[in-house]
Design a protein around this motif. Sequence first.
Motif, short mmCIF file in Angstrom:
data_model
loop_
_atom_site.label_atom_id
_atom_site.label_comp_id
_atom_site.label_asym_id
_atom_site.label_seq_id
_atom_site.Cartn_x
_atom_site.Cartn_y
_atom_site.Cartn_z
N ASN A 1 0.81 -1.22 0.00
CA ASN A 1 0.00 0.00 0.00
C ASN A 1 0.85 1.28 0.00
OD1 ASN A 1 -2.47 1.21 -0.11
ND2 ASN A 1 -2.69 1.38 2.11
N CYS B 1 12.19 4.63 -3.59
CA CYS B 1 11.57 4.41 -2.27
C CYS B 1 12.15 3.15 -1.63
CB CYS B 1 10.06 4.26 -2.39
SG CYS B 1 9.19 5.81 -2.65
N HIS C 1 2.27 4.81 -0.96
CA HIS C 1 1.78 6.07 -1.53
C HIS C 1 2.93 7.08 -1.55
CE1 HIS C 1 -2.08 4.32 -0.47
NE2 HIS C 1 -2.67 5.23 -1.23
N LYS C 2 3.02 7.84 -2.64
CA LYS C 2 3.97 8.95 -2.69
C LYS C 2 3.42 10.02 -3.62
CE LYS C 2 7.61 11.38 -2.04
NZ LYS C 2 7.91 11.96 -0.71
N ASP D 1 5.10 8.54 1.44
CA ASP D 1 4.16 9.23 2.33
C ASP D 1 3.49 8.23 3.27
OD1 ASP D 1 4.76 11.56 1.02
OD2 ASP D 1 3.14 11.34 -0.45
N SER D 2 3.16 7.06 2.76
CA SER D 2 2.60 6.01 3.62
C SER D 2 2.82 4.65 2.96
CB SER D 2 1.10 6.25 3.84
OG SER D 2 0.42 6.18 2.61
N GLY D 3 2.52 3.61 3.70
CA GLY D 3 2.77 2.26 3.20
C GLY D 3 4.04 1.70 3.79
N THR D 4 4.28 0.42 3.53
CA THR D 4 5.48 -0.20 4.11
C THR D 4 6.31 -0.90 3.04
OG1 THR D 4 4.26 -2.23 4.57
CG2 THR D 4 4.42 -0.63 6.37
N THR E 1 11.53 9.15 0.67
CA THR E 1 10.69 8.62 1.76
C THR E 1 9.24 8.60 1.31
OG1 THR E 1 12.22 9.69 3.27
CG2 THR E 1 10.19 8.85 4.22
N ASP F 1 13.08 -2.53 7.15
CA ASP F 1 12.56 -1.29 6.57
C ASP F 1 13.75 -0.43 6.12
OD1 ASP F 1 11.75 1.45 6.39
OD2 ASP F 1 9.90 0.93 7.42
#
Lengths: 260, 248
Positions: B6, B46, B8-9, B54-57, B52, B64
């Motif tokens: 998931n 990423c 997002h950027k 915005d969200s997600g893993t 970096t 990580d």
Amino acid sequence: MIQVIDGFLARIGRSTLSMFESVGRLVMFTALAVSHLFRPPFYWNAFARQLMTIGFYSLPVVGLTALFTGGALALQIYSGGSRFSAEAVVPSIVAIAMVRELGPVLGGLMVAGRVSTSIAAELGTMRVTEQIDALTTLSTNPMKYLVAPRILAATLTMPILVFIGDTIGIMGGYMVGVGRLDFNSSTYLRNTWDFLQFDDIYSGLVKAAVFGFIIALIGCYSGYHSGRGAQGVGNATKSAVVTASVLIFASNYILTEMFF
Amino acid sequence: MIKIKNLHKAFGANKVLTGINMHIEKGRSMVIIGGSGTGKSVLLKCILGLITPDSGTISVNGVDPNTGDRKVFLDQFGMLFQGGALFDSLPVWQNISFRLLQGKRRLSNTDAHALAVEKLRRVGLKAEVADLFPAELSGGMQKRVGLARAIAADPQIIFFDEPTAGLDPIMAGVINKLIREIVVEMGATAMTITHDMSTVREVADEVAMIHEGLVQWSGPVGDIDDSGDPYLDQFINARAEGPIEAVR
């Protein structure tokens, strides 16, 4: 009418925010760069290369600038001094002016033109061609490998460059004084030496170190944050020389107040 | 193994990645295709931690990218950049052995030179090239030197960003063949970004197509011609008409 005022205020707001953002980014970059000067690993080979590039290869431009400035200064002071029969002050004023002010400031500006632009163009090109990203993927921190050695080399070599420039500038004054204005050689040298104090030399060298730091920092910052393409690198180069020059003048005033 | 969940950027209002899910098994070669500006390079950066999200893993072998020791993390990777990204100021051998010339366990210059020559031979270049500077090389040679640099430290994961961009078809074929051979030989996990269908067919075990920031289709390379996905069909057959707008 209200819309026009609204638009005007919005533009001012955007410009102010953008200015604060730029200053903030520069402050963060400076803090990061300085922290890397004290944290290993240290890239001594890169540092040695920068000592040569920034220091040694800037000698001709600093030396020639100082030589002609010293000569012109002797002529100007002689011309001004003769109006109230004070021609004898030429050696001492040339020495004091070169060491306290003209040596560091003109040397700083010349090195800014030569080095700050060159650093900005080099790092800007490295950014555009992904060489900085490549460094990261090769487990090498670009701040440590590219920025820290340049800042350290410029900060350490500028005082040496300015000291040599001061000496050459005083020699320029001496050559004009003795060759053109008929000063006695030994009197000229004695007047130069007798009036010069340790604080004059010290304050000039501290200024030179600060200017060296500014020159490399701004060159690195502009190149590191360069925009894309040839225009981006061109803008980074232009921004480097303009910002470094203005900061040299501003910090010169502040340092002069401190040493006054 | 690389796992992306998931992701997002966005850059300002421009949403580049809008929920990417992907998973690459150890030792497999994944090729990512998609139109220009669909976020393929952003995804790759990423994963490397150069950008970096915005969200997600993202997890690379359970780690990580933005936590823990960056050096240890990056030591797993080799990367071939689109333009080569060779360091202009260093000769070819220092470019290739760059990583091995840093750190506490650095190689001597003699050993690093010898290793660079060996890697140059592996990518089909002569030993004399080692002492040249990147500016003295042709585009194809620069790509091969970039490839030699990417494999110099025997990484577990290799990224290839448009490896055949700007090369003639013969040289592109040579590079594709080399990539496939090296990935198989090293047993490395590979991720390749490309627009070039010959690269897809030569290099991939799996293919993922990205469109509008999402994985539009993914599957084994053998399935791409019969996927039934109109987006993938339009892309691999290079058709101007289809669900993907030609003007973006």
